[in-house]
Write an enzyme that holds these catalytic residues in place. Structure first.
Site, PDB file in Angstrom:
ATOM      1  N   GLY A 196      30.003  -8.401  51.543  1.00 45.41           N
ATOM      2  CA  GLY A 196      30.071  -7.664  52.797  1.00 45.41           C
ATOM      3  C   GLY A 196      28.950  -8.037  53.728  1.00 45.41           C
ATOM      4  O   GLY A 196      28.014  -8.737  53.336  1.00 45.41           O
ATOM      5  N   HIS A 235      25.073   0.104  50.801  1.00 45.84           N
ATOM      6  CA  HIS A 235      24.095  -0.911  51.214  1.00 45.84           C
ATOM      7  C   HIS A 235      24.365  -1.358  52.642  1.00 45.84           C
ATOM      8  O   HIS A 235      23.453  -1.415  53.481  1.00 45.84           O
ATOM      9  CB  HIS A 235      24.189  -2.096  50.245  1.00 45.84           C
ATOM     10  CG  HIS A 235      23.236  -3.207  50.517  1.00 45.84           C
ATOM     11  ND1 HIS A 235      22.190  -3.512  49.671  1.00 45.84           N
ATOM     12  CD2 HIS A 235      23.155  -4.106  51.524  1.00 45.84           C
ATOM     13  CE1 HIS A 235      21.511  -4.544  50.154  1.00 45.84           C
ATOM     14  NE2 HIS A 235      22.100  -4.932  51.276  1.00 45.84           N
ATOM     15  N   GLU A 236      25.639  -1.682  52.938  1.00 42.87           N
ATOM     16  CA  GLU A 236      25.973  -2.206  54.262  1.00 42.87           C
ATOM     17  C   GLU A 236      25.797  -1.155  55.362  1.00 42.87           C
ATOM     18  O   GLU A 236      25.309  -1.454  56.444  1.00 42.87           O
ATOM     19  CB  GLU A 236      27.408  -2.728  54.260  1.00 42.87           C
ATOM     20  CG  GLU A 236      27.706  -3.798  53.245  1.00 42.87           C
ATOM     21  CD  GLU A 236      26.861  -5.041  53.428  1.00 42.87           C
ATOM     22  OE1 GLU A 236      26.218  -5.175  54.475  1.00 42.87           O
ATOM     23  OE2 GLU A 236      26.847  -5.874  52.515  1.00 42.87           O
ATOM     24  N   HIS A 239      22.289  -0.962  56.382  1.00 40.15           N
ATOM     25  CA  HIS A 239      21.933  -1.945  57.413  1.00 40.15           C
ATOM     26  C   HIS A 239      22.389  -1.468  58.789  1.00 40.15           C
ATOM     27  O   HIS A 239      21.652  -1.563  59.768  1.00 40.15           O
ATOM     28  CB  HIS A 239      22.594  -3.281  57.114  1.00 40.15           C
ATOM     29  CG  HIS A 239      21.909  -4.087  56.058  1.00 40.15           C
ATOM     30  ND1 HIS A 239      20.560  -4.324  56.050  1.00 40.15           N
ATOM     31  CD2 HIS A 239      22.407  -4.723  54.961  1.00 40.15           C
ATOM     32  CE1 HIS A 239      20.252  -5.080  54.999  1.00 40.15           C
ATOM     33  NE2 HIS A 239      21.352  -5.318  54.320  1.00 40.15           N
ATOM     34  N   VAL A 260       9.228  -0.025  56.219  1.00 44.75           N
ATOM     35  CA  VAL A 260       9.220   1.323  55.634  1.00 44.75           C
ATOM     36  C   VAL A 260       7.947   1.464  54.807  1.00 44.75           C
ATOM     37  O   VAL A 260       7.653   0.613  53.964  1.00 44.75           O
ATOM     38  CB  VAL A 260      10.457   1.565  54.754  1.00 44.75           C
ATOM     39  CG1 VAL A 260      10.387   2.928  54.084  1.00 44.75           C
ATOM     40  CG2 VAL A 260      11.734   1.456  55.594  1.00 44.75           C
ATOM     41  N   ALA A 267       8.195  -9.014  45.825  1.00 41.56           N
ATOM     42  CA  ALA A 267       8.255 -10.445  46.115  1.00 41.56           C
ATOM     43  C   ALA A 267       9.620 -10.887  46.616  1.00 41.56           C
ATOM     44  O   ALA A 267       9.725 -11.627  47.591  1.00 41.56           O
ATOM     45  CB  ALA A 267       7.877 -11.236  44.862  1.00 41.56           C
ATOM     46  N   ASP A 297      25.960  -2.298  41.301  1.00 43.14           N
ATOM     47  CA  ASP A 297      26.249  -0.949  41.799  1.00 43.14           C
ATOM     48  C   ASP A 297      25.672   0.135  40.893  1.00 43.14           C
ATOM     49  O   ASP A 297      25.120   1.136  41.371  1.00 43.14           O
ATOM     50  CB  ASP A 297      27.762  -0.743  41.912  1.00 43.14           C
ATOM     51  CG  ASP A 297      28.336  -1.332  43.191  1.00 43.14           C
ATOM     52  OD1 ASP A 297      27.654  -2.162  43.817  1.00 43.14           O
ATOM     53  OD2 ASP A 297      29.475  -0.969  43.555  1.00 43.14           O
TER      54      ASP A 297
END
Length: 579
Positions: A196, A235-236, A239, A260, A267, A297
């Protein structure tokens, strides 16, 4: 991460992720990969002004994060969603049930009601956040027609790339609905092992939204392990709500940032199902269970408090997605009745808006901080539930552009839902004039006879005691909200305060000044309960002492805090405001 580096804030305009296996590629993909930088570079090249828009969004976010008063708002934002399904085969034409499962996952993950958040290691447990964001399939289209929030189109295309062609009817896809009022989700067969990708706020309106692979969308149906729990969507959408990858997209240099403060510097990305701890960049452990890492997930289950603040900035005054607050996309046309006659209300508006305005209103789950709104603010897209017979506290304050003036506050609720505020008992607050620019509070009781269902609450602030619920007046401001009256007894927390049976932890009053009461479930021993307080950075506030069900917060600075309540059986997390 605690570093601040604006270039990295721009480095993640969308996400491209690879699944473990893709039939169309006939090869096993062992790692996720990201198409973000390519998408970003293409958009920046096509629109030179985009960089300035992204910089302005980042500046507004920083202002919100640095202002404890602005962060007082904890009202739940409900976002209407339209799902555009593009399919070539029958298997790709996912069911309504699979679509609803994705909405359900989003609602759990963005409200910290997902059952697996309790797996968070103790080092990060105090940072697990309720972002106060919810999602609902659209009930009306941008033109006002009824809809299920799902549209489908069969296509001859066997797969799609990351060039946004699925977002345009002219290139075989489905056009976006008004992206200022809806979250657009496209579900299709993405090529190249991509799970995605999303577009950050500030990108083109016509392509704003999220694209998810058919086999990584929601639960059940076509969803395939290890991406079959709906977390690609979480997750998407993260964003889309301005969150970057947690490692800062800097390779392994430890020099990047996700902008944040409370996520450890790490890393690079993590994959699979790591075991805690996973240390890098001199940290104790990466926060790999964060939704913005690359784990499977089943291994991601939290947003942090700092990420929640970053998302909430989008809905504050001047925020890039503030238009969603007034969207009616999640409301059925005509209120859902067979022949509804809509209730209309008189107008109320201050005409001289240069000097004073309402800057804070808190009632139940409504909590809005604002600047001047030109004499009137329509907040009816924001709602809270009030139980008939319950005692309620409403907090409010005045803002000034210069000197403070004496202001009267009146609060009205249309309990019988007849469109006027002049019936007996509907003036619930009539506060005397005060020129102190601090939060004031009043209590009222919802009548047991109040009509069940949504109705209007109106807050009027004026320098004139004669100002009523209707009409224009000189100095001041009016704000309208929706309250949903529920019939029967008071809420569980109110019963608990009177010695009744509480089934979960809760706190009151909120905001608090000196003492915060902790309501303990009836089946728990008070002696086993411990309470810890954390600020927005995740630092423990040891000066707040808990004893006999009360937390002394008098020594805390004004701002937003998180509580971790533990009793040996469960851990509960609560947010409160110290005023």
């Amino acid at each position: 991460m605690k570093k601040t580096f604006y270039a990295v804030a721009l480095a993640c305009l969308g996400l491209g992720l690879t699944s473990e296996a893709q039939a169309q590629d006939k090869q096993r993909i062992t790692k996720r990969q990201c198409a973000t930088v390519d998408v970003l570079n293409a958009q920046l090249a096509a629109d030179p002004a985009m960089a300035q828009r992204l910089a302005a969004i980042e500046s507004q976010t920083r202002q919100f994060e640095s202002d404890p008063v602005a962060q007082r708002s904890t009202a739940t934002v409900t976002i209407p969603v339209v799902v555009h399904v593009l399919y070539n085969t029958t298997a790709q034409n996912i069911t309504d049930a699979q679509i609803q499962s994705q909405i359900d996952v989003l609602n759990q993950d963005f409200s910290k009601t997902n059952p697996d958040y309790t797996k968070t290691p103790s080092a990060f447990a105090g940072l697990v956040a309720n972002a106060n964001i919810q999602f609902v399939l659209a009930k009306q289209t941008p033109t006002g027609a009824a809809t299920t929030g799902i549209e489908r189109k069969q296509t001859t295309k066997t797969s799609w790339g990351t060039d946004d062609q699925m977002k345009k009817a002219s290139t075989g896809g489905l056009d976006a609905w008004n992206s200022a009022k809806y979250l657009n989700l496209w579900v299709c067969n993405l090529s190249g092992g991509v799970l995605g990708y999303a577009q950050f706020p500030g990108g083109p309106a016509a392509t704003d939204g999220v694209v998810i692979l058919t086999t990584a969308f929601g639960k059940g149906g076509s969803a395939q392990a290890p991406f079959n729990l709906g977390r690609t969507g979480t997750h998407e959408v993260g964003h889309w709500l301005n969150l970057n990858h947690i490692w800062g997209d800097d390779g392994t240099s430890c020099s990047g940032t996700d902008n944040v403060a409370d996520t450890p510097n790490q890393a690079d990305e993590n994959y699979g199902t790591p075991a805690y701890p996973q240390a890098s960049c001199s940290n104790t452990s990466d926060m790999f269970m964060n939704y913005m890492d690359y784990v499977d997930d089943a291994a991601m289950y939290m947003f942090s408090t700092g990420q929640s603040s970053r998302m909430n900035a989008l809905f504050a005054s001047g925020g890039a997605r503030v238009g969603l607050l007034t969207s009616v996309g999640g409301t059925a046309p005509g209120g859902g009745g067979t022949t509804p006659t809509p209730v209309t209300y008189c107008s109320s508006k201050g005409t001289n808006v240069s000097y004073e305005f309402i800057d804070y209103v808190s009632l139940g789950s409504i909590a809005r901080t604002s600047g001047a709104d030109a004499g009137y603010y329509n907040g009816t897209a924001t709602s809270t539930s009030l139980a008939a017979g319950s005692s309620q506290t409403i907090s409010y304050s005045a803002g000034f552009t210069g000197s403070a003036y004496a202001e009267y506050f009146k609060v009205y609720i249309d309990y019988n839902q007849n469109g006027v505020f002049t019936d007996a008992g509907e003036l619930v607050v009539n506060a005397a004039a005060s020129s102190v620019a601090t939060i004031r509070s009043s209590t009222f009781t919802v009548p047991a006879t109040a009509k069940t269902g949504p109705t209007r609450a109106r807050i009027v602030m004026s320098d004139n005691s004669a100002t009523s619920s209707c009409g224009s007046y000189s100095y001041g401001e009016t704000e309208d909200y929706t309250v949903n009256i529920t019939g029967g007894a008071a809420r569980a927390t109110s019963v608990a305060r009177l010695g009744g049976m509480a089934t979960e932890y809760s706190v009151y009053p909120n905001p608090a000044t000196d003492v915060l009461n902790v309501v303990i479930p009836a089946d728990r021993e008070a002696a086993t309960v411990s309470v810890k307080v954390y600020d927005v950075r995740g630092a423990e506030m040891k000066q707040a002492q808990f004893e006999n069900g009360q937390l002394n917060v008098s020594q805390l600075a004004k701002g937003v805090y998180m509580l971790t309540i533990a009793d040996g059986q469960q851990v509960s997390h609560q947010r409160f405001v110290k005023q």
